[in-house]
Design a protein around this motif. Structure first.
Motif, PDB file in Angstrom:
ATOM      1  N   ALA A  44       0.824  -1.210   0.000  1.00 21.12           N
ATOM      2  CA  ALA A  44       0.000   0.000   0.000  1.00 21.12           C
ATOM      3  C   ALA A  44       0.857   1.258   0.000  1.00 21.12           C
ATOM      4  O   ALA A  44       0.592   2.212  -0.748  1.00 21.12           O
ATOM      5  CB  ALA A  44      -0.928  -0.010   1.223  1.00 21.12           C
ATOM      6  N   LEU A  45       1.915   1.278   0.807  1.00 16.88           N
ATOM      7  CA  LEU A  45       2.808   2.447   0.854  1.00 16.88           C
ATOM      8  C   LEU A  45       3.546   2.609  -0.472  1.00 16.88           C
ATOM      9  O   LEU A  45       3.692   3.728  -0.980  1.00 16.88           O
ATOM     10  CB  LEU A  45       3.805   2.292   2.005  1.00 16.88           C
ATOM     11  N   GLY A  46       4.027   1.487  -1.038  1.00 16.41           N
ATOM     12  CA  GLY A  46       4.727   1.563  -2.323  1.00 16.41           C
ATOM     13  C   GLY A  46       3.833   2.081  -3.434  1.00 16.41           C
ATOM     14  O   GLY A  46       4.244   2.911  -4.252  1.00 16.41           O
ATOM     15  N   LEU A  47       2.578   1.600  -3.475  1.00 17.82           N
ATOM     16  CA  LEU A  47       1.631   2.079  -4.482  1.00 17.82           C
ATOM     17  C   LEU A  47       1.347   3.567  -4.297  1.00 17.82           C
ATOM     18  O   LEU A  47       1.226   4.312  -5.274  1.00 17.82           O
ATOM     19  CB  LEU A  47       0.334   1.280  -4.392  1.00 17.82           C
ATOM     20  N   SER A  48       1.235   4.008  -3.050  1.00 16.24           N
ATOM     21  CA  SER A  48       0.977   5.427  -2.788  1.00 16.24           C
ATOM     22  C   SER A  48       2.112   6.289  -3.312  1.00 16.24           C
ATOM     23  O   SER A  48       1.880   7.325  -3.955  1.00 16.24           O
ATOM     24  CB  SER A  48       0.794   5.655  -1.284  1.00 16.24           C
ATOM     25  N   PHE A  49       3.363   5.873  -3.052  1.00 16.06           N
ATOM     26  CA  PHE A  49       4.512   6.615  -3.569  1.00 16.06           C
ATOM     27  C   PHE A  49       4.530   6.605  -5.090  1.00 16.06           C
ATOM     28  O   PHE A  49       4.862   7.610  -5.735  1.00 16.06           O
ATOM     29  CB  PHE A  49       5.815   6.023  -3.022  1.00 16.06           C
ATOM     30  N   GLY A  50       4.192   5.440  -5.687  1.00 19.57           N
ATOM     31  CA  GLY A  50       4.181   5.343  -7.144  1.00 19.57           C
ATOM     32  C   GLY A  50       3.171   6.281  -7.774  1.00 19.57           C
ATOM     33  O   GLY A  50       3.472   6.965  -8.757  1.00 19.57           O
ATOM     34  N   VAL A  51       1.963   6.336  -7.219  1.00 24.33           N
ATOM     35  CA  VAL A  51       0.937   7.239  -7.748  1.00 24.33           C
ATOM     36  C   VAL A  51       1.332   8.689  -7.520  1.00 24.33           C
ATOM     37  O   VAL A  51       1.098   9.561  -8.370  1.00 24.33           O
ATOM     38  CB  VAL A  51      -0.429   6.926  -7.097  1.00 24.33           C
ATOM     39  N   PHE A  52       1.965   8.976  -6.378  1.00 24.32           N
ATOM     40  CA  PHE A  52       2.430  10.338  -6.104  1.00 24.32           C
ATOM     41  C   PHE A  52       3.443  10.800  -7.148  1.00 24.32           C
ATOM     42  O   PHE A  52       3.350  11.914  -7.690  1.00 24.32           O
ATOM     43  CB  PHE A  52       3.050  10.418  -4.706  1.00 24.32           C
ATOM     44  N   ILE A  53       4.425   9.944  -7.455  1.00 22.73           N
ATOM     45  CA  ILE A  53       5.434  10.297  -8.471  1.00 22.73           C
ATOM     46  C   ILE A  53       4.769  10.521  -9.823  1.00 22.73           C
ATOM     47  O   ILE A  53       5.089  11.472 -10.548  1.00 22.73           O
ATOM     48  CB  ILE A  53       6.494   9.182  -8.554  1.00 22.73           C
ATOM     49  N   TYR A  54       3.835   9.635 -10.158  1.00 22.17           N
ATOM     50  CA  TYR A  54       3.113   9.731 -11.436  1.00 22.17           C
ATOM     51  C   TYR A  54       2.363  11.055 -11.537  1.00 22.17           C
ATOM     52  O   TYR A  54       2.450  11.768 -12.553  1.00 22.17           O
ATOM     53  CB  TYR A  54       2.188   8.521 -11.539  1.00 22.17           C
ATOM     54  N   LYS A  55       1.663  11.431 -10.491  1.00 20.71           N
ATOM     55  CA  LYS A  55       0.854  12.646 -10.532  1.00 20.71           C
ATOM     56  C   LYS A  55       1.692  13.910 -10.367  1.00 20.71           C
ATOM     57  O   LYS A  55       1.476  14.908 -11.063  1.00 20.71           O
ATOM     58  CB  LYS A  55      -0.217  12.588  -9.433  1.00 20.71           C
ATOM     59  N   PHE A  56       2.646  13.880  -9.456  1.00 22.85           N
ATOM     60  CA  PHE A  56       3.427  15.091  -9.159  1.00 22.85           C
ATOM     61  C   PHE A  56       4.276  15.513 -10.353  1.00 22.85           C
ATOM     62  O   PHE A  56       4.368  16.700 -10.678  1.00 22.85           O
ATOM     63  CB  PHE A  56       4.314  14.846  -7.937  1.00 22.85           C
ATOM     64  N   PHE A  57       4.909  14.537 -11.008  1.00 21.62           N
ATOM     65  CA  PHE A  57       5.766  14.854 -12.154  1.00 21.62           C
ATOM     66  C   PHE A  57       5.018  14.755 -13.486  1.00 21.62           C
ATOM     67  O   PHE A  57       5.621  14.953 -14.546  1.00 21.62           O
ATOM     68  CB  PHE A  57       6.983  13.920 -12.178  1.00 21.62           C
ATOM     69  N   ASN A  58       3.728  14.424 -13.425  1.00 23.80           N
ATOM     70  CA  ASN A  58       2.871  14.383 -14.613  1.00 23.80           C
ATOM     71  C   ASN A  58       3.507  13.529 -15.715  1.00 23.80           C
ATOM     72  O   ASN A  58       3.649  13.955 -16.865  1.00 23.80           O
ATOM     73  CB  ASN A  58       2.598  15.803 -15.129  1.00 23.80           C
ATOM     74  N   ILE A  59       3.880  12.307 -15.361  1.00 19.94           N
ATOM     75  CA  ILE A  59       4.547  11.398 -16.289  1.00 19.94           C
ATOM     76  C   ILE A  59       3.507  10.800 -17.234  1.00 19.94           C
ATOM     77  O   ILE A  59       2.472  10.300 -16.801  1.00 19.94           O
ATOM     78  CB  ILE A  59       5.282  10.285 -15.519  1.00 19.94           C
ATOM     79  N   ASP A  60       3.798  10.866 -18.525  1.00 20.77           N
ATOM     80  CA  ASP A  60       2.882  10.332 -19.522  1.00 20.77           C
ATOM     81  C   ASP A  60       2.767   8.816 -19.345  1.00 20.77           C
ATOM     82  O   ASP A  60       3.770   8.106 -19.322  1.00 20.77           O
ATOM     83  CB  ASP A  60       3.392  10.665 -20.927  1.00 20.77           C
ATOM     84  N   HIS A  61       1.543   8.308 -19.231  1.00 19.96           N
ATOM     85  CA  HIS A  61       1.273   6.892 -18.976  1.00 19.96           C
ATOM     86  C   HIS A  61       2.014   6.421 -17.725  1.00 19.96           C
ATOM     87  O   HIS A  61       2.507   5.286 -17.654  1.00 19.96           O
ATOM     88  CB  HIS A  61       1.671   6.032 -20.176  1.00 19.96           C
ATOM     89  N   GLY A  62       2.089   7.285 -16.718  1.00 13.47           N
ATOM     90  CA  GLY A  62       2.811   6.963 -15.491  1.00 13.47           C
ATOM     91  C   GLY A  62       2.121   5.930 -14.621  1.00 13.47           C
ATOM     92  O   GLY A  62       2.685   5.505 -13.605  1.00 13.47           O
ATOM     93  N   HIS A  63       0.893   5.522 -15.007  1.00 11.78           N
ATOM     94  CA  HIS A  63       0.235   4.466 -14.223  1.00 11.78           C
ATOM     95  C   HIS A  63       1.024   3.162 -14.275  1.00 11.78           C
ATOM     96  O   HIS A  63       0.838   2.277 -13.440  1.00 11.78           O
ATOM     97  CB  HIS A  63      -1.193   4.227 -14.727  1.00 11.78           C
ATOM     98  N   TRP A  64       1.955   3.048 -15.252  1.00 10.96           N
ATOM     99  CA  TRP A  64       2.797   1.865 -15.327  1.00 10.96           C
ATOM    100  C   TRP A  64       3.729   1.780 -14.125  1.00 10.96           C
ATOM    101  O   TRP A  64       4.225   0.693 -13.796  1.00 10.96           O
ATOM    102  CB  TRP A  64       3.616   1.873 -16.620  1.00 10.96           C
ATOM    103  N   ILE A  65       3.993   2.903 -13.461  1.00  5.07           N
ATOM    104  CA  ILE A  65       4.847   2.874 -12.265  1.00  5.07           C
ATOM    105  C   ILE A  65       4.189   2.039 -11.179  1.00  5.07           C
ATOM    106  O   ILE A  65       4.781   1.100 -10.629  1.00  5.07           O
ATOM    107  CB  ILE A  65       5.114   4.312 -11.756  1.00  5.07           C
ATOM    108  N   ALA A  66       2.937   2.396 -10.857  1.00  4.96           N
ATOM    109  CA  ALA A  66       2.220   1.664  -9.816  1.00  4.96           C
ATOM    110  C   ALA A  66       1.968   0.218 -10.234  1.00  4.96           C
ATOM    111  O   ALA A  66       2.080  -0.708  -9.418  1.00  4.96           O
ATOM    112  CB  ALA A  66       0.897   2.368  -9.505  1.00  4.96           C
ATOM    113  N   LEU A  67       1.647   0.007 -11.513  1.00  2.00           N
ATOM    114  CA  LEU A  67       1.366  -1.347 -11.990  1.00  2.00           C
ATOM    115  C   LEU A  67       2.607  -2.228 -11.892  1.00  2.00           C
ATOM    116  O   LEU A  67       2.545  -3.371 -11.413  1.00  2.00           O
ATOM    117  CB  LEU A  67       0.863  -1.294 -13.435  1.00  2.00           C
ATOM    118  N   THR A  68       3.747  -1.697 -12.332  1.00  2.00           N
ATOM    119  CA  THR A  68       4.996  -2.457 -12.252  1.00  2.00           C
ATOM    120  C   THR A  68       5.372  -2.752 -10.810  1.00  2.00           C
ATOM    121  O   THR A  68       5.783  -3.867 -10.470  1.00  2.00           O
ATOM    122  CB  THR A  68       6.133  -1.681 -12.939  1.00  2.00           C
TER     123      THR A  68
END
Length: 254
Positions: A44-68
């Motif tokens: 849960a903590l890892g997924l939260s950090f992953g979504v935060f990085i994706y949203k904060f840096f506005n990474i294109d298709h960054g949902h792959w961070i949390a999925l990976t």
């Protein structure tokens, strides 16, 4: 053997529905000291950090961070490191070969044929060899984007970056949040393996002496012994994949 397997699985299912077992399951689920609770919180903590990085840096298709991250992270650090490395190697290799295929001047129908062949290899390897399976999954993704005319090097690059970030994040979360080292699990697993093999031997002796009751079976003890042996063997294999400073007498354990 098949009938015995189904019977054993069904008996486990029925046993799990008993009120006492369900109460014990709920108590274990909310026990903050249990490995299951700590693993769930780590994810849960890892997924939260992953979504935060994706949203904060506005990474294109960054949902792959949390999925990976969710795919790579395992209950034990050694397994997480192995799967993370395999996913990185498979993804990067698949991106390179998939990009080369995408640049080929071939008609649409040929890409569809390639997709069919690659899909076969995905189904064949994903369960047997994760690294090779990820390699073909990545190629399949690139070919599908080419067929739908949505493929671009920017999108492919974003996928690679997101995969790398997700894999690294899984390793960091597995190391930083309540890591479970194999040397701590080994004694209990080894003890259980010895006990199950002892029970198996006793059942075989009783079978040979025609002392088994009508409702008893030696094959059940065999499966329990094999499962216990596999658990302890996998534990020692994962020891080699852990950091050097936490390894202890791996060769002796093996």
């Amino acid at each position: 053997d098949y009938l015995e397997n189904y019977k054993l699985s069904f008996n486990h299912f029925i046993a799990g529905l008993k009120p006492r077992v369900l109460i014990e399951f709920m108590r274990e689920m909310f026990n903050i000291s249990s490995q299951q609770f700590q693993y769930a919180l780590r994810v849960a903590l890892g997924l939260s950090f992953g979504v935060f990085i994706y949203k904060f840096f506005n990474i294109d298709h960054g949902h792959w961070i949390a999925l990976t991250m969710m795919i790579v992270i395992q209950p034990y650090y050694g397994a997480t490191g192995k799967k993370g490395l395999e996913r990185i190697i498979g993804t990067v290799s698949g991106i390179i070969l998939g990009g080369v295929i995408m640049l080929l001047p071939i008609p649409h129908e040929a890409f569809v044929s390639i997709l069919v062949v690659i899909s076969f290899f995905v189904a064949y390897f994903l369960r047997n060899n994760y690294k090779v399976g990820v390699f073909f999954v990545t190629i399949m993704m690139v070919v599908m984007m080419q067929i739908s005319q949505q493929g671009s090097w920017e999108l492919i690059g974003g996928r690679v970056v997101s995969t790398l970030i997700g894999a690294v994040l899984a390793l960091v979360a597995g190391y930083a949040f309540w890591p479970v080292w194999e040397k701590q699990r080994f004694p209990a697993l080894m003890s259980n393996a010895l006990l199950q093999n002892k029970n198996y031997l006793q059942q075989i002796i009783r079978y040979c002496n025609k002392e088994l009751k009508a409702d008893e079976s030696w094959s059940k003890c065999r499966r329990l012994a094999e499962a216990a042996n596999n658990d302890v063997f996998a534990c020692v294999q994962r020891m080699y994949e852990e950091p050097q400073f936490v390894q202890r007498q791996v060769d002796i354990s093996f």
